[in-house]
Motif scaffolding. Structure first.
Motif, PDB file in Angstrom:
ATOM      1  N   ASP A 127       0.956  -1.064   0.112  1.00 36.70           N
ATOM      2  CA  ASP A 127      -0.111  -0.241  -0.060  1.00 36.70           C
ATOM      3  C   ASP A 127       0.978   1.341  -0.079  1.00 36.70           C
ATOM      4  OD1 ASP A 127      -2.036   2.056   0.363  1.00 36.70           O
ATOM      5  OD2 ASP A 127      -2.419   1.465   2.427  1.00 36.70           O
ATOM      6  N   VAL A 128       0.538   2.139  -1.044  1.00 37.78           N
ATOM      7  CA  VAL A 128       1.488   3.327  -1.005  1.00 37.78           C
ATOM      8  C   VAL A 128       0.772   4.625  -0.821  1.00 37.78           C
ATOM      9  CG1 VAL A 128       3.096   4.492  -2.501  1.00 37.78           C
ATOM     10  CG2 VAL A 128       3.198   2.056  -2.519  1.00 37.78           C
ATOM     11  N   VAL A 129       1.145   5.686  -0.116  1.00 37.87           N
ATOM     12  CA  VAL A 129       0.255   6.599   0.423  1.00 37.87           C
ATOM     13  C   VAL A 129       1.311   7.778   0.558  1.00 37.87           C
ATOM     14  CG1 VAL A 129       0.256   6.076   2.974  1.00 37.87           C
ATOM     15  CG2 VAL A 129      -1.502   7.412   1.955  1.00 37.87           C
ATOM     16  N   ASN A 130       0.646   8.929   0.259  1.00 33.64           N
ATOM     17  CA  ASN A 130       1.484  10.379   0.476  1.00 33.64           C
ATOM     18  C   ASN A 130       1.027  10.636   1.993  1.00 33.64           C
ATOM     19  OD1 ASN A 130       2.596  12.720   0.822  1.00 33.64           O
ATOM     20  ND2 ASN A 130       1.875  13.593  -1.178  1.00 33.64           N
ATOM     21  N   ASP A 131       1.804  10.714   3.072  1.00 32.96           N
ATOM     22  CA  ASP A 131       1.230  10.752   4.187  1.00 32.96           C
ATOM     23  C   ASP A 131       2.046  12.250   4.508  1.00 32.96           C
ATOM     24  OD1 ASP A 131       0.005   8.648   5.152  1.00 32.96           O
ATOM     25  OD2 ASP A 131       1.980   7.372   5.410  1.00 32.96           O
ATOM     26  N   THR A 132       2.336  13.010   3.761  1.00 37.12           N
ATOM     27  CA  THR A 132       3.079  14.207   3.869  1.00 37.12           C
ATOM     28  C   THR A 132       2.022  15.429   3.498  1.00 37.12           C
ATOM     29  OG1 THR A 132       4.253  14.512   1.758  1.00 37.12           O
ATOM     30  CG2 THR A 132       5.232  13.138   3.391  1.00 37.12           C
TER      31      THR A 132
END
Length: 177
Positions: A127-132
């Motif tokens: 799972d890839v996510v932009n947490d920024t």
């Protein structure tokens, strides 16, 4: 005294063209696909003008294709994620070009920043996510070209920054990212 471990070459090996491998027009090994991704990443003038950001869905653009492979450019605004998935029968190389992305797998979580690469085999689930709070851009090379991307049930709760309204899988034939 000669032994099987002694190797001596007389002269310059580059002067013996029949011993050299011809340069390939297209990559065919994991190292060559990773090298292709690094070369595209280094050519910022090629990909940067193409990047678009979309607050409602992740944006993507196919940069090139070759015999049995595809190269995709993706953007991720804060909170956008892929959802847990694998890439079917495709292997791949994920390269972060700008910003940071968080990758979650059954083995743990890692933050990938500009220049970082992940190489994966068929069936690798993540799972890839932009947490920024800043947008991110990534490059994806798939071999063979991506024809399926099975979604997996979420095994871990997503952080508050991840938006469930940012679906990973839109209904687009054979090129779903």
């Amino acid at each position: 005294m000669n032994s099987d471990s002694d190797l001596q070459i007389a002269g310059d090996i580059l002067e013996v063209p029949h011993l050299l491998q011809p340069e390939r027009e297209h990559p065919s090994t994991v190292a060559e696909f990773a090298g292709l991704a690094r070369a595209v990443a280094a050519d910022r003038a090629q990909w940067e003008p193409l990047v678009r950001y979309d607050a409602t869905t992740r944006w993507y653009h196919r940069l090139r294709t070759g015999p049995g492979y595809e190269v995709w450019l993706l953007s991720w605004v804060p909170g956008q994620g892929s959802g847990p998935h694998d890439h079917g029968r495709s292997s791949g190389v994920l390269t972060v070009l700008d910003g940071a992305l968080t990758e979650r797998t059954d083995r743990g979580t890692r933050v990938l920043t500009a220049g970082d690469q992940r190489v994966f085999a068929p069936g690798y689930a993540h799972d890839v996510v932009n947490d920024t709070v800043e947008p991110a851009v990534s490059l994806h090379v798939y071999h063979p070209g991506l024809t399926e991307m099975p979604m997996h049930p979420a095994s871990r709760p997503r952080p508050a920054a991840a938006s469930p309204a940012a679906p990973h899988c839109e209904a687009r034939p054979a090129t779903v990212r």
